[in-house]
Design a protein around this motif. Structure first.
Motif, mmCIF file in Angstrom:
data_model
loop_
_atom_site.group_PDB
_atom_site.id
_atom_site.type_symbol
_atom_site.label_atom_id
_atom_site.label_comp_id
_atom_site.label_asym_id
_atom_site.label_seq_id
_atom_site.Cartn_x
_atom_site.Cartn_y
_atom_site.Cartn_z
ATOM 1 N N PHE A 145 1.444 3.224 2.316
ATOM 2 C CA PHE A 145 1.616 2.995 0.876
ATOM 3 C C PHE A 145 2.196 4.196 0.161
ATOM 4 C CE2 PHE A 145 -1.408 -0.576 1.270
ATOM 5 C CZ PHE A 145 -0.698 -1.513 0.535
ATOM 6 N N LEU A 146 1.665 5.404 0.504
ATOM 7 C CA LEU A 146 2.014 6.570 -0.303
ATOM 8 C C LEU A 146 2.825 7.616 0.460
ATOM 9 C CD1 LEU A 146 -1.360 7.167 -2.138
ATOM 10 C CD2 LEU A 146 0.785 6.527 -3.209
ATOM 11 N N GLY A 147 2.880 7.479 1.782
ATOM 12 C CA GLY A 147 3.576 8.496 2.557
ATOM 13 C C GLY A 147 2.747 9.748 2.764
ATOM 14 N N VAL A 148 1.407 9.630 2.674
ATOM 15 C CA VAL A 148 0.557 10.808 2.900
ATOM 16 C C VAL A 148 0.645 11.220 4.376
ATOM 17 C CG1 VAL A 148 -1.766 11.751 2.755
ATOM 18 C CG2 VAL A 148 -1.008 10.052 1.093
ATOM 19 N N ASN A 149 0.864 12.500 4.591
ATOM 20 C CA ASN A 149 1.011 13.062 5.925
ATOM 21 C C ASN A 149 -0.171 12.681 6.831
ATOM 22 O OD1 ASN A 149 0.812 14.896 8.110
ATOM 23 N ND2 ASN A 149 2.174 16.304 7.029
#
Lengths: 363, 320
Positions: A145-149
């Motif tokens: 959803f957010l591209g969090v690592n």
């Protein structure tokens, strides 16, 4: 002057990686020999002790330790094939173990089912797969959803899972009849995996079946093809209309489920209760297993046996020669570093380039 | 809440955050050059154990610091050699460094003591608080900022120097260029390979220094698992900091603060009954929350994101 140059091979050398692995093991053992000599031991004697213990006198323990390593190695293999860096196998293993222990300890009080391993083993396996998958799903959703690592989230989830598990066995699930010692009550006998010999239990068979299943999924299905495509050529995957979002979720469910099974097999096959010693690094070693096996499910089985042997041998060093057991870990790390370094020779060939000056000089 | 308590918490926050600042700035420098070094945890713990051993045997904390930085630089060199020259996968190489470093630190912790014994439980030289005349008498700020060990003061210098270097020097511009677009930098005559080596080594030295601050000042001495995952928090802090040294300080103080509060709550566990195991989770939960919030902000507020070529090997002969 002579120049050395790496030239890309058109085809990856198929057998050179076996050579790379053997060479890396030899180099790592040489490095380890320096450490052993520094610690005041004769490296030859120490290695002989390690090998004897790992593959002769304590071969059963090697199989016991290989079991969770096959599961975590498969877990990492699936995710890394997609270049999705799931470093969270350790935490997923722990929640899988919690779920298996929870199911074995508390479910029999709630539901009345036949007290047979044929009923309860599948229930515990399902619980641990679900728990591992759910634990992996949170970082997967954050990434999708957010591209969090994912490296950070999966890693932090390890710590969170480990502290929660410590809280359970020292506090919430602590056995009141345990005379103050930390640890949960023992799981009922019908929730234990049957043992073959020594502590070797049915888990190793389940692990091998899991490896075959993962091989089928990765090599023979469309889904596996999509995972590999994303890993090997993300641009092509995008143009081909592969749904990245869906694949991130699926790969992490599969990867987390495999790691969860490692926790199940430790609880149901080895410790029979929640206590210290569930989170001993099998999740991290799974990364080494997967990479040394070149992300090949069958390779995972072989490498897991090898690394389990190093762990058993390391323990033997500590017990019989009073040397730090960490030697086993150091050797694992060194093998991986040497494999990473030597890997270039499977993809490139080293060419000696003669400078063209000789052609123009007129003598 | 009285002023003394606040001062004490903030003071602990600062000293607890110092090792994080050193390591985060080191990793920022490395990542700015386009190299992702996930070996931070392994390098920190190696710096901590060897730094302490060197200080113990030489009876000089400064020698410990220098040795820790050398070890950090050496491990940085290993990462550079594997990922730049031998083109190994950066993520896995960093993980391998951490796995190897953790194991080796544990081994050395049992071997580097006097007469080949263990280091655990020994007390060696350490950095103690030095209060700076006049400045330390400034109300509130003085006792927090100017009554610390000398490595904390060194940290102030490193933050200012790193900021100046990155944004106000030609070399800093080159560093940023090789991480954003190595092709362009290469075409301009910047030696991408040499600089990537250099900054991976420099980054490793700062990470090693961070480890030394743990074993020589913050929690003097050596114990297994001394770093306790701080190296991984550093990886998250780099993202939180948007690869900017000043923001790294803010993030590190935040984590130091959580450490300080945790410390306080454990010390006075009578009034609030939260089990220690759950309190220990706090920094890691916070890291996840921060990673999520920063990514969110970077997506929607157009904050500066990662260097464009981060983690990508540069090879003159291949197109990307």
């Amino acid at each position: 002057m002579i120049h050395l140059k790496f030239e890309k091979r058109l085809e990856q050398s198929r057998y050179s990686f076996v050579g790379v692995l053997v060479l890396s093991i030899v180099l790592a053992l040489l490095f380890g020999a320096l450490l052993l000599a520094y610690a005041g031991a004769n490296p030859f004697v120490a290695y002989a002790e390690m090998a004897k213990s790992a593959f002769y006198s304590d071969w059963k323990e090697t199989l016991v330790k290989a079991t969770p390593l096959i599961f975590t190695g498969l877990s990492v293999t699936v995710a890394f094939r997609m270049r999705f860096w799931n470093i969270g196998a350790e935490g997923q293993l722990v929640v899988g173990g919690l779920a298996a222990a929870g199911a074995a300890l508390f479910l029999p009080e709630i539901v009345t089912l036949p007290e047979s391993p044929w009923v309860w083993i599948p229930i515990m396996m399902t619980a641990s797969i679900l728990a591992g998958a759910l634990w992996a799903l949170i970082p997967a959703l954050l990434k999708a959803f957010l591209g969090v690592n994912e490296i950070i989230t999966t890693l932090m989830f390890n710590y969170i899972a480990i502290f929660y598990y410590q809280f359970l066995y020292t506090d919430a699930w602590k056995d009141p009849a345990g005379r103050g010692f930390p640890g949960s009550a023992r799981i009922p006998s019908f929730t234990k995996l049957p043992r073959f010999t020594g502590r070797v239990h049915l888990g190793i068979v389940i692990a091998v079946i899991a490896a075959i299943l993962i091989w089928v999924i990765m090599s023979k299905t469309r889904q596996g093809y999509e995972f590999r495509l994303i890993g090997e050529n993300p641009t092509a995957a995008r143009y081909a209309g592969v749904n990245l979002f869906r694949n991130i979720i699926l790969v992490m469910i599969l990867s987390g489920g495999m790691a969860g099974l490692a926790g199940f097999s430790e609880i149901s096959g080895v410790s029979f209760k929640l206590q210290q010693g569930l989170a001993v690094g099998y999740g991290f070693t799974g990364i080494i297993v997967a990479w040394l096996a070149r992300l090949n499910p069958f390779g995972v089985i072989l490498v897991a046996l090898l690394l389990a042997g190093l762990l058993v041998g390391g323990d033997e060093l500590q017990m019989s020669m009073q040397l730090p057991a960490a030697v086993g870990e150091v050797l694992q790390g060194m093998i991986l570093l040497f494999v990473l370094g030597a890997d270039i020779f499977t993809r490139y060939r080293l060419r000696v380039v003669q400078p063209p000056v000789a052609l123009t000089s007129g003598d | 809440m009285n002023a003394d308590l606040i001062i004490s918490i903030l003071s602990i926050a600062l000293v607890a955050g110092t090792s994080l600042v050193f390591a985060t700035i080191g990793e920022i420098i490395t990542e700015r050059s386009g190299i992702l070094n996930l070996g931070v945890e392994g390098i920190m713990i190696m710096g901590a154990v060897i730094g302490f051993a060197a200080a113990f045997h030489s009876e000089s904390a400064w020698i410990g610091v220098v040795v820790a930085m050398l070890v950090g630089g050496l491990l940085g060199f290993v990462h550079a050699f594997l990922t730049i020259t031998l083109r190994a996968e950066q993520v896995v190489t960093g993980l391998a460094l951490t796995i190897m470093g953790t194991g080796l630190a544990s081994f050395l912790g049992q071997e580097l003591g006097p007469e080949g014994g263990a280091l655990v439980g020994l007390t060696g030289p350490r950095f103690t608080e030095i209060s700076i005349p006049i400045l330390s008498e400034i109300p509130i700020i003085g006792p927090i900022v100017f009554n610390q060990d000398i490595l904390v003061y060194l940290m102030y210098v490193v933050v200012i120097a790193a900021t100046y270097f990155l944004y106000h020097t030609r070399s800093g511009l080159h560093l940023r260029a090789i991480g954003e677009s190595p092709q362009t930098a290469d075409a301009m005559g910047v030696d991408v390979f040499r600089l990537r080596y250099l900054y991976t080594i420099v980054g490793g030295m700062l990470i090693g220094l961070g480890g030394a601050h743990l074993s020589l000042a913050y929690t003097p001495g050596w114990s297994e698992n001394l770093t306790g995952g701080r190296g991984w928090i550093v990886i998250a802090l780099v993202i939180f900091a948007s690869w900017n040294p000043w923001r790294a300080v803010v993030g590190a103080l935040l984590f130091g603060g959580v450490n300080a509060i945790q410390f306080r709550m454990q010390a006075s566990s009578t009034d609030i009954a939260i089990p220690a195991t759950l309190l220990n989770m706090m920094p890691y939960l916070l890291t996840v929350v921060i990673a999520v919030l920063t990514t969110w902000m970077q997506r929607f507020n157009k904050l500066i994101g990662a260097p464009a070529a981060l983690g990508l090997p540069y090879n003159r002969e291949e197109r990307h």
